[in-house]
Design an enzyme around this catalytic site. Structure first.
Site, short mmCIF file in Angstrom:
data_model
loop_
_atom_site.label_atom_id
_atom_site.label_comp_id
_atom_site.label_asym_id
_atom_site.label_seq_id
_atom_site.Cartn_x
_atom_site.Cartn_y
_atom_site.Cartn_z
N HIS A 30 0.83 -1.22 0.00
CA HIS A 30 0.00 0.00 0.00
C HIS A 30 0.86 1.27 0.00
O HIS A 30 0.41 2.33 0.41
CB HIS A 30 -0.99 0.01 1.17
N THR A 31 2.09 1.12 -0.43
CA THR A 31 2.96 2.29 -0.59
C THR A 31 2.87 2.84 -2.02
O THR A 31 3.20 4.00 -2.25
CB THR A 31 4.42 1.91 -0.30
N ASP A 32 2.42 2.02 -2.96
CA ASP A 32 2.45 2.43 -4.38
C ASP A 32 1.60 3.67 -4.64
O ASP A 32 2.07 4.63 -5.24
CB ASP A 32 2.08 1.28 -5.33
N GLY A 129 -6.52 -14.60 -8.52
CA GLY A 129 -7.12 -13.88 -7.41
C GLY A 129 -6.46 -14.15 -6.07
O GLY A 129 -7.05 -13.93 -5.02
N ALA A 130 -5.21 -14.60 -6.08
CA ALA A 130 -4.51 -14.93 -4.84
C ALA A 130 -3.54 -13.82 -4.42
O ALA A 130 -2.79 -13.98 -3.47
CB ALA A 130 -3.75 -16.24 -5.00
N LEU A 132 -1.18 -12.75 -6.47
CA LEU A 132 0.09 -13.01 -7.16
C LEU A 132 0.07 -12.43 -8.57
O LEU A 132 0.92 -12.72 -9.40
CB LEU A 132 0.38 -14.52 -7.19
N SER A 134 -2.23 -12.52 -11.25
CA SER A 134 -2.65 -13.23 -12.47
C SER A 134 -3.15 -12.22 -13.49
O SER A 134 -3.09 -12.46 -14.69
CB SER A 134 -3.73 -14.25 -12.13
N SER A 135 -3.65 -11.08 -13.02
CA SER A 135 -4.21 -10.08 -13.93
C SER A 135 -3.10 -9.40 -14.75
O SER A 135 -3.20 -9.30 -15.98
CB SER A 135 -5.03 -9.04 -13.17
N ASP A 179 2.57 -4.09 -10.51
CA ASP A 179 2.48 -5.47 -11.02
C ASP A 179 3.03 -5.56 -12.44
O ASP A 179 3.73 -6.49 -12.80
CB ASP A 179 1.02 -5.95 -11.03
P1 ADP Z 1 -4.67 -11.26 -8.99
O1 ADP Z 1 -4.12 -10.37 -10.05
O2 ADP Z 1 -4.00 -11.03 -7.68
O3 ADP Z 1 -4.67 -12.70 -9.35
P2 ADP Z 1 -7.05 -9.82 -9.66
O4 ADP Z 1 -8.37 -9.68 -8.99
O5 ADP Z 1 -6.28 -8.59 -9.96
O6 ADP Z 1 -6.19 -10.83 -8.76
O7 ADP Z 1 -7.21 -10.59 -11.01
C1 ADP Z 1 -7.93 -11.79 -11.05
C2 ADP Z 1 -8.88 -11.78 -12.23
O8 ADP Z 1 -8.11 -11.90 -13.44
C3 ADP Z 1 -9.81 -12.96 -12.25
O9 ADP Z 1 -10.99 -12.67 -11.53
C4 ADP Z 1 -10.10 -13.11 -13.72
O10 ADP Z 1 -11.06 -12.15 -14.13
C5 ADP Z 1 -8.78 -12.72 -14.36
N1 ADP Z 1 -7.92 -13.86 -14.68
C6 ADP Z 1 -6.69 -14.08 -14.20
N2 ADP Z 1 -6.14 -15.19 -14.74
C7 ADP Z 1 -7.06 -15.68 -15.60
C8 ADP Z 1 -7.09 -16.80 -16.49
N3 ADP Z 1 -6.07 -17.64 -16.59
N4 ADP Z 1 -8.21 -16.98 -17.23
C9 ADP Z 1 -9.25 -16.13 -17.14
N5 ADP Z 1 -9.27 -15.05 -16.33
C10 ADP Z 1 -8.21 -14.83 -15.56
MG MG Z 2 -4.27 -8.23 -10.05
#
Ligand code: ADP
Ligand code: MG
Length: 391
Positions: A30-32, A129-130, A132, A134-135, A179
């Site tokens: 939460h520094t970003d 959504g962990a 890490l 993924s977005s 990220d």
């Molecule tokens: P994080 O980035 O920490 O994993 P976010 O809430 O920022 O969490 O992003 C998660 C969202 O990104 C998911 O709810 C989904 O909409 C999307 N997402 C991530 N990876 C995938 C994937 N492999 N396939 C489809 N959607 C994905």
């Molecule tokens: Mg994300």
């Protein structure tokens, strides 16, 4: 390959493939958005994006996005590839991270709208959504794939910036750009020290295994609740504190002047929120100094202090996360903290090499005893940033 429609760009390859990793924030939470410092590293888990222009497409061919993980296929009319489109808030919203990446390239005038006549396939190993990222793995891999497909030769910092635009302006996720910076600029055995005001970055050697250590990640799998609202509240509190201090951002307050500054605040919640951000910035700088000096084994207490600050002052941890940290510290790790925005997500621990399996078992048992659903765990290795693949 030829293109009949003049809107279609001339391409050198028929498919663009990009790989971009998820990340762990070693310290600096939460520094970003307070224009401060963060120190993330990329993990080996990554997203692969494959883009194929729709061959001989009619001028109104849609954008098609598949994901191996959501096991679905989304077709988006080209006119709907705009920020604020209704579908983005619906069940197909996951496709917005990929669509937004292409939109960002179009919006910046780098690609013509015709480039949206394409099919994008996503396949990711980043836990979703962990915390890490993924977005960012999606939006960065898509920009990299497009860069390759259309032979754009974009500089890495611009790739990160375009992927950030996809997430902030198209998906409208409240994210600060860390990220994407690390997903693009990371290097193996390094963390990326980022100044989120200037966006200057510096690779800092971070090689746990060369020091007889490993980074254990525990995914609490705690249900994320109220995250968006709480995140907004924290941002507003930080802005209010900065306003009362008369500075542009909490970044501008030094740790030495903090006690005097805090005494001037009338609200205890604001005081604690500000204290977290100011001390967390200092901890990032101290961690960077130790790593620069080859003193990785000494960063443990900074991780522990960061967690206490998130738990007590910023109040963004949950019982599952606090329990994992407690069990890991009792198990003898050098340091442990929650990583990511909070209210669930992952805990990281700096542990002696070879001890992670036993530590993970101890966390599993403690979760079972408390009636929490089983966590996931893995050992993370600081990995490389995004690359385009041959195909
Ligand atoms: P994080 O980035 O920490 O994993 P976010 O809430 O920022 O969490 O992003 C998660 C969202 O990104 C998911 O709810 C989904 O909409 C999307 N997402 C991530 N990876 C995938 C994937 N492999 N396939 C489809 N959607 C994905
Ligand atoms: Mg994300």
């Amino acid at each position: 390959m030829t293109h009949s429609h003049e809107e279609q760009p001339v391409v050198g390859v028929e498919t663009g493939v990009g790989m971009a990793p998820g990340r762990i924030n070693l310290i600096g939470e939460h520094t970003d958005y307070n224009a401060g410092f963060v120190l993330p590293f990329a993990i080996e888990q990554h997203c692969l994006a494959r883009i194929r222009p729709t061959v001989d497409a009619a001028s109104d061919a849609p954008l098609i996005v598949h994901s191996r993980q959501s096991d679905s296929r989304v077709e988006i009319a080209r006119g709907d590839v705009v920020p604020g489109a209704a579908w983005i808030d619906g069940p197909s919203g996951w496709a917005a991270y990929a669509a937004g990446a292409l939109w960002a390239l179009v919006d910046a005038g780098i690609l013509p709208r015709g480039a949206l006549a394409a099919e994008v396939e996503l396949d990711s190993t980043v836990p979703i959504g962990a915390g890490l990222s993924s977005s960012a793995a999606i939006d960065c891999s898509v920009v990299v794939a497009a860069d390759r497909l259309f032979g754009l030769g974009l500089p890495p910092a611009q790739i990160a910036q375009l992927a950030t635009v996809a997430e902030t302006r198209f998906v409208r996720a409240p994210t600060g750009g860390m990220d994407q910076l690390v997903s693009v600029l990371a290097e193996r055995d390094h963390a990326l020290f980022c100044d989120m005001r200037s966006l200057q970055t510096e690779l800092i050697h971070f090689d746990p295994s060369a020091n007889g250590l490993e980074v254990l990640v525990v995914d609490s799998r705690a249900p994320h609740q109220l995250v968006a609202g709480e995140y907004r509240n924290r941002r507003l509190a930080c802005e209010a504190a900065a306003r009362q201090f008369g500075v542009p951002a909490l970044r501008d307050i030094d740790e030495e002047e903090l006690p005097r500054r805090l005494a001037g605040l009338d609200d205890d919640v604001l005081r604690r929120r500000a204290r977290h951000v100011v001390t967390e910035n200092a901890r990032v700088l101290q961690t960077v100094e130790l790593l620069r000096g080859g003193r990785i084994r000494e960063i443990g207490p900074l991780l522990v202090a960061s967690h206490a600050s998130m738990r007590d002052d910023f109040e963004i941890t949950v019982a599952e996360v606090d329990l994992a940290v407690e069990v890991l510290l009792a198990g003898g790790v050098l340091g442990a903290r929650m990583t990511g925005g909070g209210f669930g997500g992952c805990v990281i621990a700096l542990a002696e090499a070879g001890t992670s399996a036993a530590l993970a078992t101890a966390v599993d048992e403690a979760y079972a005893a408390r009636g929490f659903s089983p966590p996931a765990h893995f050992v993370a290795h600081p990995g490389d940033g995004a690359v385009a693949l041959a195909r």
